[in-house]
Design a protein around this motif. Structure first.
Motif: not given
Length: 342
Positions: A254-255, A277-279, A296-297, A336-337
């Motif tokens: 995520d950073i 954007i995917v983190g 993704v958690a 964000s997507t």
């Protein structure tokens, strides 16, 4: 007299003076850590190391030869991902009467001697590794003489340690596949450090998702990052300067995703209208960023909790087989997507 005092072993009083607390507080922090605050425990832990308090002074259970202390080795203590993992470890350790010492591998050169000294002087009963490396050089034969160890978050088969983590390859595959289902064809990837196994698995998940959809993998669309904001921002600039810029980016944490989002907005791109954007990780800030980050958690608290429980099994004399203990991950869809512009 002063020379004799310097040569004598450090006492609980020395620890108390160094930590700025009473000796009674030191005793509680060492023997019943659940009865003091996390901040007080941390002060006492640091003071124990600073003054060189002997393990025999820790009211060690001589019959079982225990210190009731474990060492948690963290790749980078400044990375917010590890906060909840450590919280899961500490809470579980405290419930079973164990004290937790933290060692930061970002300062490995300075810490290596400290880690080895803790083992040699039997000041720790076991170790939890939150990265894929031992914090010092040890051959496979020498590893058998080390205290019990468990790996959390990573999976390194060559160390033959019990491990708690998620399926990084499948999680990455599903995240990229989600972008493909939205209609994206030009999907880039900002990876983490090459030497980290989890980054290798996440990269493979990205590659497999593209190939499964019949899309050629463009090596120029894969940029190596360093799990920090700056590398995410720099990677975004590189990607948007390609002859065919991506419409979506999958980031290994995520950073870097937030760094990329910041830079995208800085150069006039709208998220998600111009770029999705995917983190990865679902750290706290990801849900409060603008827009909130699809990611993704990982069950970070449970990773720490389960790793500590595995270590306790070994400390209690039970045989714990090496290998992987997989926990579930989940793709969290936020703002964000979106589908790419026609």
């Amino acid at each position: 007299m002063d020379h004799k005092r310097e040569m004598a072993s450090a006492t609980m009083k020395d620890v108390a003076e160094s930590a700025g607390v009473s000796t009674a507080t030191v005793s509680r922090a060492l023997m019943s850590p659940e009865k003091v605050s996390a901040l007080t425990r941390q002060k006492v832990e640091q003071a124990v190391l600073a003054v060189g308090y002997s393990p025999h002074a820790l009211s060690r259970n001589l019959k079982r030869n225990e210190s009731r202390t474990i060492l948690v080795v963290v790749p980078d203590i400044c990375d917010p991902f590890f906060a909840e993992v450590i919280q899961g470890i500490e809470r579980t350790a405290a419930q079973h009467g164990y004290l937790v010492l933290l060692g930061d591998c970002a300062q490995q050169n300075q810490q290596e001697k400290t880690f080895i000294n803790l083992i040699i002087t039997k000041q720790i009963d076991g170790m939890l590794l939150l990265g894929s490396d031992l914090p010092f050089d040890a051959s496979k034969e020498e590893q058998h003489n080390l205290p019990p160890m468990v790996m959390a978050n990573e999976f390194a088969p060559e160390l033959e340690l019990p491990t708690v983590h998620i399926d990084n390859l499948t999680a990455a595959f599903e995240a990229v596949n989600y972008l493909l289902r939205l209609g994206h064809k030009h999907i880039a990837c900002i990876t983490g450090p090459e030497n980290m196994p989890l980054c290798q698995y996440r990269l493979q998940g990205y590659i497999q998702a593209l190939r499964r959809s019949g899309i050629n993998v463009d090596s120029h669309a894969i940029i190596r990052g360093d799990f920090d904001f700056e590398s995410g921002a720099q990677a975004l600039d590189q990607l948007m300067n390609l002859s065919t810029p991506p419409t979506a980016i999958f980031c290994h944490n995520d950073i870097m995703a937030i760094g990329a989002m910041y830079q995208a907005k800085k150069i006039g791109l709208r998220i998600p209208q111009d770029l999705s954007i995917v983190g990865f990780d679902d750290i706290k800030i990801s849900q409060y960023y603008d827009p909130p980050l699809t990611t993704v958690a990982q069950p970070r608290f449970q990773i720490g909790e389960q790793a500590m429980l595995l270590l306790l099994e070994q400390l209690n004399g039970n045989n714990v087989q090496s290998g992987s203990r997989l926990l579930d991950s989940e793709l969290i869809v936020r703002g964000s997507t979106a589908a790419p512009k026609r």
